[in-house]
Design an enzyme around this catalytic site. Structure first.
Site, mmCIF file in Angstrom:
data_model
loop_
_atom_site.group_PDB
_atom_site.id
_atom_site.type_symbol
_atom_site.label_atom_id
_atom_site.label_comp_id
_atom_site.label_asym_id
_atom_site.label_seq_id
_atom_site.Cartn_x
_atom_site.Cartn_y
_atom_site.Cartn_z
ATOM 1 C CG ASN A 130 42.164 45.406 42.266
ATOM 2 O OD1 ASN A 130 42.066 45.942 43.370
ATOM 3 N ND2 ASN A 130 42.924 44.333 42.072
ATOM 4 C CG ASN B 266 48.140 39.779 38.192
ATOM 5 O OD1 ASN B 266 47.241 40.159 38.928
ATOM 6 N ND2 ASN B 266 47.931 38.958 37.183
ATOM 7 C CE LYS C 152 53.028 24.508 63.875
ATOM 8 N NZ LYS C 152 53.042 25.424 65.045
ATOM 9 C CE LYS D 13 38.687 39.350 35.502
ATOM 10 N NZ LYS D 13 39.147 38.146 36.198
ATOM 11 C CG MET D 14 33.897 45.638 33.510
ATOM 12 S SD MET D 14 32.841 46.861 32.720
ATOM 13 C CE MET D 14 32.950 48.183 33.925
ATOM 14 C CE LYS D 15 40.499 43.765 37.870
ATOM 15 N NZ LYS D 15 40.489 42.443 38.508
ATOM 16 C CG ASP E 277 37.665 40.664 39.548
ATOM 17 O OD1 ASP E 277 37.252 40.484 40.711
ATOM 18 O OD2 ASP E 277 38.825 40.363 39.181
ATOM 19 C CD GLU F 67 37.223 37.467 38.908
ATOM 20 O OE1 GLU F 67 36.925 37.383 37.702
ATOM 21 O OE2 GLU F 67 38.397 37.613 39.301
ATOM 22 C CD GLU G 216 42.474 36.858 34.745
ATOM 23 O OE1 GLU G 216 42.805 36.134 35.702
ATOM 24 O OE2 GLU G 216 42.011 38.012 34.878
HETATM 25 O O1 LIG Z 1 43.276 42.870 39.616
HETATM 26 C C1 LIG Z 1 43.713 41.790 40.015
HETATM 27 O O2 LIG Z 1 44.176 41.621 41.163
HETATM 28 C C2 LIG Z 1 43.652 40.607 39.108
HETATM 29 C C3 LIG Z 1 42.350 39.904 39.187
HETATM 30 O O3 LIG Z 1 41.606 40.004 40.111
HETATM 31 C C4 LIG Z 1 41.944 39.050 38.070
HETATM 32 O O4 LIG Z 1 42.674 38.974 37.087
HETATM 33 O O5 LIG Z 1 40.880 38.450 38.168
HETATM 34 MG MG LIG Z 2 39.905 38.640 39.946
#
Ligand SMILES: O=C([O-])CC(=O)C(=O)O
Ligand SMILES: [Mg+2]
Length: 389
Positions: free
Chosen positions: A21, A55, A102, A182-184, A213, A239, A341
């Site tokens: 990512n 993850n 704590k 969803k995509m990065k 994201d 995101e 998700e």
């Molecule tokens: O790629 C990741 O760390 C996972 C992530 O952000 C997601 O699933 O929204």
């Molecule tokens: Mg995410």
């Protein structure tokens, strides 16, 4: 008949893959698989609850072995029981784990506690002989809804992955019944991300929607530049633009991005969630909250988070947790979250649904399996059984 925790076992397992990512790659990613072994017997078998962490954070074997498992094994067994004396009380188990801890500093231990907490709730629902989502709904005096919205998360950067491969991945999600994918973003220059987004939008057409994201990668300027680009497209959400704890950045972004935003997967306590709601400018009529119980002290804490949301006028239906695990599916079905998700091709066998559960029109229907439902997913249950049965 009282119930005792007789053992807490942990093994750290790889969930590695070459994906990336905007912030990390997953070449060394691991998860802790945990079994909470009880002396209760149901249907002729000892009840064992199972859990694992999502993850993005690594296995927690050290903390579990050094602090949290010993506290449960050393606790007076009676002090962990509910009023009937016939089942564990998850909140008492949680308090025992958190003795001599704590406040604050939640990243250090919230994953370890959340993983064990998942296993405790699995055991509690199995001892009660019910699917966890039904047990939760009963405890909260509400109707459960076994039909849960799920979206397909993927669209990672990957060595050699071109636009055709990205489109093919998204097409495969739609073919499997998803209608939100969803995509990065943020792991390539903005012009390249724009091309990736346009390619995916062309592929999925009008009957499906795309979320993006950034995994907390952007500073304020970059987050705004992306907001201006992204608002040209009808996205499902934008995101985690900036650092998860930069509430001022998140709040400032609303001026530049009128459509839905999502964040919260890297906030690990109800106190952090409350700060996001107080200071992050999130809008309860359109934005989404992604707190993931498996990373943030578990369901005992998640219920406190939902209480915080309620006092600030947020509905649980604005929550769609990160993580793609069956625990959050149960919370969604039992407590009315907006969905969950899922990662159709990643992090197996930990993610996904019980065997035979299909996605239809972007929803799944929860089967009636006692506990969280892990026994219904054969590849996952094989790993669990190997740890403790
Ligand atoms: O790629 C990741 O760390 C996972 C992530 O952000 C997601 O699933 O929204
Ligand atoms: Mg995410």
């Amino acid at each position: 008949m009282s119930v005792r925790i007789v053992d807490v076992c942990e093994i750290t397992k790889p969930i590695s893959s070459p994906i990336r990512n905007a912030y990390i790659d997953f070449t060394k990613m691991t998860t802790s698989l945990v079994a909470v072994v009880t002396d209760a017997v149901r249907d002729g078998k000892r009840v064992v609850g199972y859990g694992f962490n999502s993850n993005g954070r690594y296995g927690q074997g050290g903390l579990i072995r050094e602090r949290f498992a010993p506290r449960l094994k050393e606790a007076d067994p009676k002090s962990l029981l509910d009023a009937s004396g016939n089942n564990l009380d998850p909140d008492k188990v949680w308090a025992a784990m958190m003795s001599n801890e704590k406040p604050g500093g939640h990243g250090e231990r919230s994953v370890a506690v959340g993983t064990i907490d998942m296993a405790v709730w699995d055991a509690v629902a199995k001892i009660a002989g019910k699917p966890l989502f039904r047990l939760l709904a009963e405890r909260h005096g509400r109707e459960s809804n076994p039909r849960v919205f799920v979206y397909a998360a993927g669209g990672y950067y990957y060595p050699g992955k071109d636009l055709a491969a990205l489109r093919g991945e998204m097409r495969a999600y739609l073919d499997r019944g998803y209608d939100v994918v969803k995509m990065k973003i943020g792991g390539a220059p903005i012009a390249e991300d724009r091309e990736r987004i346009e390619a995916v939008l062309k592929e999925i057409g009008k009957n499906a929607q795309l979320a993006v994201d950034a995994n907390g990668r952007f500073d304020l300027e970059t987050a705004i530049a992306y907001a201006k680009m992204l608002r040209e497209y009808p996205l499902f959400w934008y995101e985690e633009a900036g650092d998860p704890l930069d509430f001022a950045l998140q709040a400032a972004l609303a001026e530049f991005y009128p459509a839905a935003m999502a964040t919260g997967e890297n906030l690990f306590s109800h106190q952090d969630a409350r700060n996001l709601i107080r200071y992050g400018g999130m809008r309860p009529d359109r934005d989404w909250l992604q707190f993931d119980c498996a990373l943030s002290y578990g369901l005992c804490e998640y219920q406190r988070t939902l209480e915080v949301l309620k006092t600030h006028g947020w509905s649980p239906s604005r929550c769609i947790p990160h993580g793609g695990h069956q625990m959050s599916l149960n919370i969604a079905a039992g407590l009315g979250l907006g969905g969950n998700e899922s990662y159709p091709d990643l992090f197996q066998p930990y993610g996904g649904f019980p065997d035979g559960v299909r996605v239809e029109n972007g929803h799944i229907t929860m089967p009636d399996i006692p506990g969280i439902g892990f026994e219904g997913k054969s590849d996952l249950y094989a790993e669990m059984k190997a740890l403790a049965a």
